[in-house]
Design a protein around this motif. Structure first.
Motif, short mmCIF file in Angstrom:
data_model
loop_
_atom_site.label_atom_id
_atom_site.label_comp_id
_atom_site.label_asym_id
_atom_site.label_seq_id
_atom_site.Cartn_x
_atom_site.Cartn_y
_atom_site.Cartn_z
N TYR A 134 42.20 42.22 23.30
CA TYR A 134 42.73 43.02 24.64
C TYR A 134 41.89 43.90 25.34
O TYR A 134 42.57 43.69 26.85
CB TYR A 134 43.22 44.15 23.32
CG TYR A 134 42.88 46.05 23.81
CD1 TYR A 134 44.23 45.89 25.77
CD2 TYR A 134 42.42 46.51 23.62
CE1 TYR A 134 44.25 47.39 25.51
CE2 TYR A 134 42.29 48.02 24.51
CZ TYR A 134 43.70 48.22 25.16
OH TYR A 134 43.16 49.23 25.75
N PRO A 135 40.92 43.91 25.43
CA PRO A 135 39.89 44.93 26.24
C PRO A 135 39.30 43.78 28.12
O PRO A 135 39.06 44.23 28.49
CB PRO A 135 38.07 44.62 25.61
CG PRO A 135 38.83 45.04 24.34
CD PRO A 135 40.55 43.80 23.68
N LEU A 136 39.96 42.63 27.34
CA LEU A 136 40.09 41.76 28.54
C LEU A 136 41.22 41.91 29.38
O LEU A 136 41.23 41.49 30.62
CB LEU A 136 40.09 40.49 28.20
CG LEU A 136 38.69 39.66 27.49
CD1 LEU A 136 38.88 38.00 26.82
CD2 LEU A 136 37.85 39.88 27.99
N MET A 137 42.44 42.71 28.74
CA MET A 137 43.51 42.58 29.55
C MET A 137 43.20 43.06 30.60
O MET A 137 44.02 42.92 31.90
CB MET A 137 44.50 42.66 29.03
CG MET A 137 45.26 42.55 27.71
SD MET A 137 45.47 40.47 28.31
CE MET A 137 44.38 38.83 27.20
N LYS A 138 42.45 44.38 30.56
CA LYS A 138 42.73 45.31 32.09
C LYS A 138 41.66 45.22 33.06
O LYS A 138 41.96 45.25 34.53
CB LYS A 138 41.66 46.68 31.56
CG LYS A 138 39.52 46.21 30.48
CD LYS A 138 40.03 47.67 30.65
CE LYS A 138 39.88 47.70 28.63
NZ LYS A 138 39.27 48.88 28.26
N ARG A 139 41.46 43.78 32.92
CA ARG A 139 40.52 42.27 33.97
C ARG A 139 41.35 41.91 34.75
O ARG A 139 41.80 41.77 35.79
CB ARG A 139 39.65 41.83 33.65
CG ARG A 139 38.41 42.25 33.38
CD ARG A 139 37.34 41.35 32.05
NE ARG A 139 36.22 42.02 31.52
CZ ARG A 139 35.57 42.60 31.00
NH1 ARG A 139 36.43 43.42 30.48
NH2 ARG A 139 34.70 43.38 30.97
N MET A 141 45.14 42.25 34.26
CA MET A 141 46.95 42.63 34.35
C MET A 141 47.22 44.34 34.47
O MET A 141 46.19 44.69 33.95
CB MET A 141 47.55 41.97 32.67
CG MET A 141 47.05 42.44 31.83
SD MET A 141 48.15 41.83 30.08
CE MET A 141 49.78 42.04 30.12
N TYR A 142 47.52 44.61 34.43
CA TYR A 142 47.98 46.62 34.76
C TYR A 142 49.26 47.01 33.35
O TYR A 142 49.29 47.77 34.09
CB TYR A 142 49.04 46.59 35.86
CG TYR A 142 47.39 46.49 37.31
CD1 TYR A 142 47.28 47.56 37.61
CD2 TYR A 142 48.48 46.07 38.50
CE1 TYR A 142 46.49 48.09 39.26
CE2 TYR A 142 47.17 45.69 39.79
CZ TYR A 142 46.37 46.65 40.11
OH TYR A 142 45.72 46.71 40.64
N TRP A 143 49.07 46.02 32.81
CA TRP A 143 50.16 46.51 31.40
C TRP A 143 48.59 45.85 29.97
O TRP A 143 49.86 46.15 29.47
CB TRP A 143 51.22 45.73 31.14
CG TRP A 143 51.99 45.62 32.63
CD1 TRP A 143 52.05 44.49 33.80
CD2 TRP A 143 52.74 46.61 32.90
NE1 TRP A 143 53.10 44.83 34.88
CE2 TRP A 143 53.38 46.13 34.04
CE3 TRP A 143 53.40 47.75 32.61
CZ2 TRP A 143 54.15 47.16 35.22
CZ3 TRP A 143 54.56 49.06 33.12
CH2 TRP A 143 54.82 48.37 34.51
N LYS A 200 38.52 53.31 41.25
CA LYS A 200 37.31 52.40 42.01
C LYS A 200 36.12 51.86 41.61
O LYS A 200 35.78 50.79 41.78
CB LYS A 200 36.52 53.94 42.10
CG LYS A 200 36.89 55.24 43.10
CD LYS A 200 35.47 56.14 42.87
CE LYS A 200 36.12 56.95 43.76
NZ LYS A 200 35.52 58.48 43.09
N ALA A 201 36.38 51.50 40.07
CA ALA A 201 35.87 50.23 39.27
C ALA A 201 36.79 49.00 39.65
O ALA A 201 35.82 48.01 38.73
CB ALA A 201 35.33 50.41 38.13
N GLY A 202 37.98 49.30 39.96
CA GLY A 202 38.77 47.64 39.88
C GLY A 202 39.49 47.22 38.73
O GLY A 202 39.71 46.84 38.30
N VAL A 203 39.32 48.79 37.78
CA VAL A 203 39.73 48.47 36.75
C VAL A 203 41.17 48.33 36.30
O VAL A 203 41.59 49.71 37.09
CB VAL A 203 39.37 49.30 35.77
CG1 VAL A 203 40.17 49.28 34.25
CG2 VAL A 203 37.50 49.08 35.47
N LYS A 204 42.48 47.81 36.00
CA LYS A 204 43.55 47.85 35.89
C LYS A 204 44.27 48.37 34.92
O LYS A 204 43.36 48.91 33.80
CB LYS A 204 43.92 46.48 35.82
CG LYS A 204 44.00 45.93 37.45
CD LYS A 204 44.66 44.06 37.24
CE LYS A 204 44.25 43.09 38.25
NZ LYS A 204 42.95 42.62 38.40
N SER A 205 45.07 49.30 34.53
CA SER A 205 45.32 50.00 33.89
C SER A 205 46.95 49.92 34.37
O SER A 205 47.68 50.40 35.37
CB SER A 205 44.83 51.03 34.09
OG SER A 205 45.08 52.82 33.96
#
Length: 300
Positions: A134-139, A141-143, A200-205
């Protein structure tokens, strides 16, 4: 508490208890309570099972937080709310975090082993494949919140099989999808706290992706939760207490949270996220009350 012990506790988020831990507990609770009703398990066994899954959910949540912080330590340093976390701040080393994670995973797998061979197999496959990635998903995908929902919901087939000894895919899928939608919905509300820093950090959510369209999108998840739990109740032979307490009340409470919270206000997002436990607890309460009346009717 010594500073190192306090830092390790903060790494697992146990200092927030029950916040977060209960978030992971609900899928275990819903699955186990549905299965207990299905086989008319005595209330004493229901209580013992609930405590067992509360501990298991706490361990799974703690392990997930350690994995998350190990993978996200560089991102965390760029986000105001997370830059003081133990790994991001240097209070805990990667070696110390790895040792702690090993202990937690060992305890989790021991608990899996007490639930029967089929449930053990589900746990051995589900936890690393879902929770560990799960923690890798924010790199990628936006979901990630939707992925977290699926990751948490492996607890439903695990508990159902552990208690009933067999698969009932109609029940499992409906309760699991309801759990997935609930988890996704409130994790998205949680993510609204960090929207500006994530951009700013490029984290997807999902909070970043949905923007001002967040309310209707989350409403779709709430309606899906409602429909799946309604159908699960029908399949499981539930009665009025379940439908009132476990289906309609949480659905309406969640709908109010969605349309009343300020998704641009981190404080209000946190408040609505933590308030989500009230609806999830109502789902459990409806199962328990309905179960009590079922046992009483069988005893007549």
């Amino acid at each position: 508490m010594p500073s190192k012990a306090r830092a390790l506790a903060e790494l697992t988020r146990i200092h927030w208890f029950p916040v977060g831990c209960d978030f992971m507990f609900w899928p275990f609770a819903w699955g186990s309570l549905a299965a207990s009703y299905h086989v008319a398990l005595p209330m004493k066994e229901v209580a013992v099972n609930t405590l067992f899954y509360a501990l298991l959910g706490t361990l799974v949540h703690s392990a997930g937080c350690v994995i998350n912080d190990m993978l996200d330590r560089d991102f965390d340093r760029k986000v105001e709310r997370s830059k003081t976390r133990p790994l991001a701040s240097g209070a805990v080393t990667m070696t110390e975090a790895a040792i702690l994670l090993t202990v937690l995973v060992g305890a989790i797998f021991y608990m899996f082993s007490t639930a029967g061979p089929t449930a053990l197999a589900l746990g051995l496959v589900g936890l690393p494949a879902c929770g560990g990635t799960y923690p890798l998903m924010k790199r990628w995908m936006y979901w990630p919140s939707l992925y977290l929902g699926f990751a948490a919901s492996w607890a439903v087939p695990f508990t159902w099989v552990a208690i009933t000894g067999r698969f009932d895919w109609g029940m499992i899928l409906n309760v699991a999808v309801a759990s997935c939608c609930w988890t996704c919905l409130y994790d998205t509300i949680y993510a609204c706290q960090d929207k500006k820093d994530d951009e700013k950090a490029g984290v997807k959510s999902m909070a970043v992706r949905l923007g001002d369209g967040i309310r209707p999108a989350l409403s779709v998840f709430d309606v899906t939760f409602f429909g799946c739990l309604l159908w699960a109740g029908y399949l499981n032979g539930q009665h009025l207490p379940f439908y009132v307490m476990s289906v309609f009340a949480p659905f309406l409470l969640c709908l109010w949270h969605i349309w009343s919270f300020d998704h641009n206000d981190p404080r209000d997002s946190w408040d609505k996220f933590t308030a989500g436990r009230h609806g999830a607890a109502l789902v459990c309460a409806g199962f328990v009350v309905d179960h009590y009346f079922k046992l009483a009717s069988l005893a007549i």
